[in-house]
Design a protein around this motif. Structure first.
Motif, short mmCIF file in Angstrom:
data_model
loop_
_atom_site.label_atom_id
_atom_site.label_comp_id
_atom_site.label_asym_id
_atom_site.label_seq_id
_atom_site.Cartn_x
_atom_site.Cartn_y
_atom_site.Cartn_z
N ASP A 23 70.85 -38.58 -4.83
CA ASP A 23 70.39 -38.98 -3.50
C ASP A 23 71.20 -40.17 -2.99
OD1 ASP A 23 68.61 -38.90 -1.27
OD2 ASP A 23 67.49 -40.57 -2.12
N ARG A 24 71.41 -41.14 -3.85
CA ARG A 24 72.20 -42.33 -3.47
C ARG A 24 73.61 -41.92 -3.08
NH1 ARG A 24 72.82 -47.84 -4.34
NH2 ARG A 24 70.72 -47.99 -5.15
N LEU A 25 74.24 -41.06 -3.87
CA LEU A 25 75.61 -40.64 -3.58
C LEU A 25 75.69 -39.97 -2.21
CD1 LEU A 25 78.56 -40.11 -4.38
CD2 LEU A 25 77.79 -37.98 -5.45
N LEU A 26 74.74 -39.08 -1.93
CA LEU A 26 74.78 -38.35 -0.67
C LEU A 26 74.52 -39.28 0.52
CD1 LEU A 26 73.05 -34.95 -1.46
CD2 LEU A 26 75.43 -35.61 -1.67
N GLN A 27 73.54 -40.17 0.39
CA GLN A 27 73.23 -41.06 1.50
C GLN A 27 74.40 -42.01 1.78
OE1 GLN A 27 69.60 -42.44 2.75
NE2 GLN A 27 68.38 -41.64 1.06
N HIS A 50 79.77 -42.50 -13.94
CA HIS A 50 79.64 -41.05 -14.01
C HIS A 50 78.36 -40.63 -13.30
CE1 HIS A 50 83.00 -40.10 -16.65
NE2 HIS A 50 82.70 -41.18 -17.35
N LEU A 51 78.39 -39.45 -12.71
CA LEU A 51 77.21 -38.92 -12.01
C LEU A 51 76.35 -38.12 -12.98
CD1 LEU A 51 75.71 -38.44 -9.30
CD2 LEU A 51 77.10 -36.36 -9.05
N ASN A 52 75.08 -38.48 -13.03
CA ASN A 52 74.13 -37.70 -13.83
C ASN A 52 73.47 -36.69 -12.92
OD1 ASN A 52 72.14 -36.65 -15.42
ND2 ASN A 52 71.09 -38.58 -15.83
N PRO A 53 73.83 -35.40 -13.01
CA PRO A 53 73.30 -34.41 -12.07
C PRO A 53 71.80 -34.22 -12.16
CG PRO A 53 74.47 -33.34 -13.88
CD PRO A 53 74.74 -34.80 -14.00
N VAL A 74 86.53 -38.37 -2.02
CA VAL A 74 86.93 -36.99 -2.29
C VAL A 74 87.21 -36.80 -3.77
CG1 VAL A 74 88.67 -35.21 -1.85
CG2 VAL A 74 87.81 -36.61 0.05
N THR A 75 87.90 -37.77 -4.36
CA THR A 75 88.20 -37.70 -5.80
C THR A 75 86.92 -37.65 -6.61
OG1 THR A 75 90.27 -38.93 -5.49
CG2 THR A 75 89.33 -38.88 -7.71
N TYR A 76 85.95 -38.49 -6.26
CA TYR A 76 84.69 -38.53 -7.00
C TYR A 76 83.94 -37.21 -6.87
CZ TYR A 76 80.42 -40.44 -9.02
OH TYR A 76 79.33 -40.68 -9.83
N PHE A 77 83.92 -36.65 -5.68
CA PHE A 77 83.23 -35.37 -5.48
C PHE A 77 83.90 -34.26 -6.30
CE2 PHE A 77 80.62 -37.35 -2.53
CZ PHE A 77 79.76 -36.47 -1.91
N CYS A 78 85.24 -34.26 -6.33
CA CYS A 78 85.95 -33.23 -7.10
C CYS A 78 85.72 -33.39 -8.60
CB CYS A 78 87.45 -33.28 -6.80
SG CYS A 78 87.89 -32.70 -5.15
N GLU A 79 85.70 -34.63 -9.06
CA GLU A 79 85.61 -34.88 -10.50
C GLU A 79 84.19 -34.86 -11.03
OE1 GLU A 79 87.70 -38.53 -11.19
OE2 GLU A 79 89.68 -37.62 -10.88
N GLU A 111 95.69 -39.37 -6.91
CA GLU A 111 96.38 -39.55 -8.19
C GLU A 111 96.43 -38.25 -9.00
OE1 GLU A 111 96.00 -42.35 -12.20
OE2 GLU A 111 94.94 -42.89 -10.36
N LYS A 112 95.34 -37.52 -9.06
CA LYS A 112 95.27 -36.28 -9.84
C LYS A 112 95.07 -35.10 -8.90
CE LYS A 112 93.16 -38.67 -13.77
NZ LYS A 112 91.95 -38.76 -14.64
N LEU A 113 95.99 -34.95 -7.95
CA LEU A 113 95.83 -33.95 -6.90
C LEU A 113 95.75 -32.53 -7.47
CD1 LEU A 113 95.67 -33.06 -3.98
CD2 LEU A 113 98.18 -33.23 -3.86
N GLU A 114 96.69 -32.17 -8.34
CA GLU A 114 96.71 -30.80 -8.87
C GLU A 114 95.45 -30.49 -9.68
OE1 GLU A 114 99.38 -27.87 -11.76
OE2 GLU A 114 100.29 -29.70 -10.94
N VAL A 115 95.01 -31.45 -10.48
CA VAL A 115 93.80 -31.25 -11.29
C VAL A 115 92.59 -31.04 -10.40
CG1 VAL A 115 92.21 -32.36 -12.91
CG2 VAL A 115 94.69 -32.57 -13.24
#
Length: 521
Positions: free
Chosen positions: A238-242, A228-231, A261-266, A303-307
């Motif tokens: 920083d790690r995620l973006l790099q 999980h990403l801790n905002p 893309v899934t991770y960014f959306c979720e 997998e969870k396109l609509e969500v």
């Protein structure tokens, strides 16, 4: 034992040179040359030349010979060091080669430019003898050496790999680089991560679809997409973006971005407003949205396109305000005009447009009538404001060419026109009944392709509603000059970003500790 004199060194040299096939019988003469390292400057300079010349003839004295030469490599006299380093490749035989590579790698820490250049030349020469063995020495120091040695070894790899011929960079050698690089990537700074991704991306074996898929998998592991990403954790963000920035160039119709893309959306979109960054001047929210937009065309089956499409839709609504309420007399109630954040909307609309292709009935069948009506009201209001800005921008740029377009103010306006034109095209698609997803646009910060620019005939002042960007955009900076245009109502904003993300700090949560300098071995 007393040090060998110059005269004795020459005498021992003569004995060994004349011995030919019987040279192994003159071990004492070679030992006398080794003892020359204990003498004065003249003796040491001769020893630095003589020791390697007969090294191969006395395998039983190999360790003693290498250690003697190594002493000369650390001598206080720079001329002696240079001579000793220059001769080191002659010791790189058989099982000794990795050790010589290790020693040379440590010698990269030299601050003497001539000495440093000799080390580079020596490393390249043994690389051509045995690339895998040389890499063994380099990676040993990258993994275990002190910081300055590690830094220079990484730089050597990144600058020299591309200069080596194909017969040196075999498949076996490239596989070894990949395997060892994966070990290094378990503990790297952000800058090192970027360098290693460039090294790996340049390997021939990884130019294939399967190779790029391996690299994407490697980046995904570095990005911790299983967590999980801790905002609130700036280092995690920083790690995620790099990592994502390194993955984007690898995506294609055959190498999908679905996992990212899934991770960014979720994880990123729901926490967009609370994301933190260690870089104060970075618009972290816009950076996330730009990355999501760039990845979205290459998303495969989700997998969870609509969500996830719903999450993207909800975030889009946040940046597309409802019109101000009107008073009973039909005039504006006096409430402040909402700020139209075009840069954010371009990213979100583009991402929604790309993912919407995979679920084309989302707007018609998946939304209830009330939500669909609300969305269309927002679209109409935004489109009206958009047309105002497009007219203002075209009027401001009309007739301007060449140098006039290169001023900071006009660069901002040109980018703003590209952004607003893109949004205009995307909104028109969504106004279709049913919505259309056929138009294509080039994201405003992406470089304009030459063919695309050459085919563009219309002037900036004309009605531009197609996906082709205005020709004058060829004057824009490259993609990493991040142009931001968020004008307040009725005014142009002077906020323009020139931040190159790859040049920023590292994965500071996994930094490497300081090490004191030790003797090379």
């Amino acid at each position: 034992m007393a040090a060998t004199t110059v005269e004795e060194l020459y005498r021992n040299y003569g004995v060994l040179a004349d011995a030919k096939d019987d040279i192994s019988q003159h071990k004492d003469a070679y030992q006398g040359i080794l003892d020359g390292v204990k003498g004065g400057p003249k003796e040491k300079r001769l020893a630095a030349q003589f020791i390697p010349k007969f090294f191969k003839s006395f395998p039983e004295l190999a360790d003693a010979a290498i250690n003697a030469q190594l002493d000369l490599c650390e001598d206080e006299d720079v001329s002696i060091r240079r001579q000793a380093i220059k001769e080191l490749p002659q010791f790189a035989t058989g099982e000794n080669l990795p050790r010589i590579a290790d020693i040379l790698t440590q010698l990269l820490q030299s601050d003497d430019s001539a000495e440093f250049n000799l080390v580079n030349i020596a490393l390249l020469s043994i690389f051509k003898m045995d690339a895998k063995g040389t890499l063994g020495g380099l990676f040993t120091q990258i993994l275990q050496g002190e910081d300055i040695v590690r830094e220079r070894a990484v730089k050597f790899l990144s600058s020299k790999m591309k200069t080596l011929p194909d017969e040196v960079m075999t498949k076996e050698v490239e596989d070894y680089i990949f395997t060892e690089s994966k070990k290094v990537l378990e503990d790297v700074t952000g800058e090192e991560f970027v360098v290693f991704m460039k090294i790996l991306s340049g390997l021939k074996n990884l130019q294939t679809v399967s190779g790029r898929q391996q690299l994407v998998q490697l980046v995904a592991e570095q990005a911790f997409l299983e967590q999980h990403l801790n905002p609130a954790d700036a280092d995690s963000v920083d790690r995620l973006l790099q990592c994502t920035r390194q993955a984007v160039p690898l995506f294609s119709k055959n190498v999908h971005s679905t996992r990212f893309v899934t991770y960014f959306c979720e994880h990123a979109l729901p926490n967009l407003s609370t994301l933190t960054s260690p870089v104060a001047e970075l618009d972290i929210q816009l950076e996330v949205l730009k990355l999501l937009a760039e990845m979205s065309p290459f998303c495969g089956d989700m997998e969870k396109l609509e969500v996830n499409l719903t999450k993207l839709f909800d975030k889009l609504l946040e940046y597309m305000p409802l019109p101000p309420e009107e008073a009973e007399n039909g005039e504006n109630s006096g409430s402040e005009e909402p700020k139209l954040q075009f840069s954010y909307v371009e990213c979100l609309l583009f991402g929604f447009h790309q993912l919407g292709k995979k679920l084309p009935d989302f707007l018609t069948d998946k939304l209830n009538a009330e939500r669909l009506k609300d969305f269309k009201i927002r679209l109409q209001y935004f489109a009206r404001g958009l047309q105002v800005y497009i007219r203002q921008l075209r009027a401001a740029l009309q007739g301007k060419t060449g140098v006039a377009l290169k001023t900071d103010e006009n660069k901002i306006k040109v980018v703003a026109l590209k952004i607003t034109n893109n949004i205009n095209v995307l909104i028109k698609d969504l106004f279709h009944n049913p919505p259309s997803y056929k138009s294509t646009v080039t994201l405003s910060w992406k470089p304009v392709q030459k063919a695309e620019a050459a085919g563009q005939k219309r002037s900036t002042s004309e009605d531009t509603t197609s996906s082709s960007p205005p020709k004058k955009l060829t004057l824009l900076p490259k993609r990493d000059a991040r142009q931001i245009y968020n004008p307040p109502s009725g005014k142009y904003s002077g906020n323009i970003g020139d931040f190159t993300y790859e040049q920023r700090g590292g994965f500071s949560g996994r930094g490497r500790g300081n090490r004191s300098r030790g003797r090379i071995y």
